[in-house]
Design a protein around this motif. Structure first.
Motif, PDB file in Angstrom:
ATOM      1  N   THR A  35      -1.994  27.226  54.838  1.00 57.53           N
ATOM      2  CA  THR A  35      -0.661  27.410  54.259  1.00 57.53           C
ATOM      3  C   THR A  35      -0.528  28.782  53.612  1.00 57.53           C
TER       4      THR A  35
ATOM      5  N   SER B  17       7.030  24.955  52.850  1.00 60.02           N
ATOM      6  CA  SER B  17       6.607  25.530  51.564  1.00 60.02           C
ATOM      7  C   SER B  17       6.142  26.970  51.735  1.00 60.02           C
TER       8      SER B  17
ATOM      9  N   GLU C 173       4.135  21.631  54.383  1.00 60.48           N
ATOM     10  CA  GLU C 173       3.377  22.851  54.111  1.00 60.48           C
ATOM     11  C   GLU C 173       3.979  24.051  54.844  1.00 60.48           C
TER      12      GLU C 173
ATOM     13  N   LEU D 119      15.922  22.135  50.080  1.00 60.69           N
ATOM     14  CA  LEU D 119      14.585  21.788  50.580  1.00 60.69           C
ATOM     15  C   LEU D 119      14.650  20.596  51.527  1.00 60.69           C
TER      16      LEU D 119
END
Length: 285
Positions: free
Chosen positions: A23, A122, A119, A272
């Motif tokens: 990530t 993010s 991930e 999100l």
């Protein structure tokens, strides 16, 4: 009859760095892409030109403090004053972070290994947030260092500077979520740029109109809510509530209380969720 040939392939026996490393690597790769690092020179022109424009007011501020012993743009109002440049940076670079993976359909390759949709999203949001935070925080820090070096009369505005830095991070996160969510709905970079610019222009143009209509009708309390339609004034209202800084709206003030902070949190959550749903759908193709 079948035969087995040894052509030299061997199992990977090196260290397993885990999903966190994957990530972080994706976030760093995306951040480098936002600034055009590792890409042709033309990819660096827009981000670094906008970064230079953001530094110009800082240089002017320092010159005013040195020559006139007078501060220019307040720390708390810097992002509001420079919002057009920040919006152009977001519109031009957010599609850079998401469009290539969608256009070349490599998303299933990312998600076939330990990196999950959460991930992946993010990493993209973190990269864009860091880029926008640097765009705002570096000029603010340059002004603050200049204030310390020039030794202005009275104590330095450290509290206002720290508050502006904190809210720059909040603004960067909000803009990143909104910009990436819009840009992720098309694999074409041009359409992504246009969608972000149109949303910013609509929100900027609608705010004074709605405010003026409500104020002329005598609804001053309702008119104050109009400023929250624009993300820059929304974050400024939260800053004004948290740190007691003066509002930087064109006219009037903001609604009192934590309502603006609640709206900001809801927008972050909606953005999100939209990103996660968009990439869940894109990964299934």
């Amino acid at each position: 009859m079948s035969e087995i040939y040894d052509i030299g392939y061997r199992h990977y026996d090196g260290p397993r760095l885990g999903r966190g490393y994957s990530t972080r690597a994706l976030a760093v790769h995306s951040l480098r892409g936002v600034f055009g690092l590792g890409r042709p020179a033309r990819s660096k022109i827009i981000p670094f030109a906008l970064f230079t424009i953001m530094l110009l007011p800082a240089v002017v501020n320092i010159a005013m403090m040195a020559l006139l012993q007078q501060r220019g743009i307040a720390y708390s109002g810097f992002a509001v004053v420079m919002q057009a440049v920040v919006a152009i940076f977001l519109a031009s670079q957010a599609p850079t972070a998401v469009a290539p993976d969608l256009r070349h359909r490599v998303l299933p390759l990312y998600l076939s290994r330990p990196v999950s949709i959460v991930e992946y999203v993010s990493a993209k949001v973190a990269a864009m947030t860091v880029a926008l935070f640097l765009l705002v925080a570096v000029p603010l820090t340059l002004i603050y260092v200049g204030e310390l070096v020039v030794d202005m009369p009275g104590p330095p505005a450290t509290g206002e500077y720290v508050g502006a830095i904190v809210m720059a991070l909040v603004l960067a996160a909000l803009l990143s979520v909104i910009g990436l969510a819009l840009a992720s709905f098309t694999p074409r970079r041009g359409l992504g740029v246009a969608s972000v610019i149109v949303l910013y222009l609509l929100s900027s143009a609608a705010v004074p109109m709605v405010y003026g209509i409500l104020a002329e009708s005598g609804n001053e309390e309702g008119a104050a809510w109009a400023w929250l339609l624009n993300p820059f004034w929304l974050v400024d209202s939260v800053q004004s509530w948290l740190f007691g800084t003066p509002p930087h709206s064109i006219e009037g003030g903001y609604p009192n209380g934590p309502a603006s902070a609640a709206i900001l949190v809801v927008l972050l959550g909606v953005g999100l969720a939209a990103l996660a749903l968009r990439y869940r759908k894109a990964a299934s193709r």
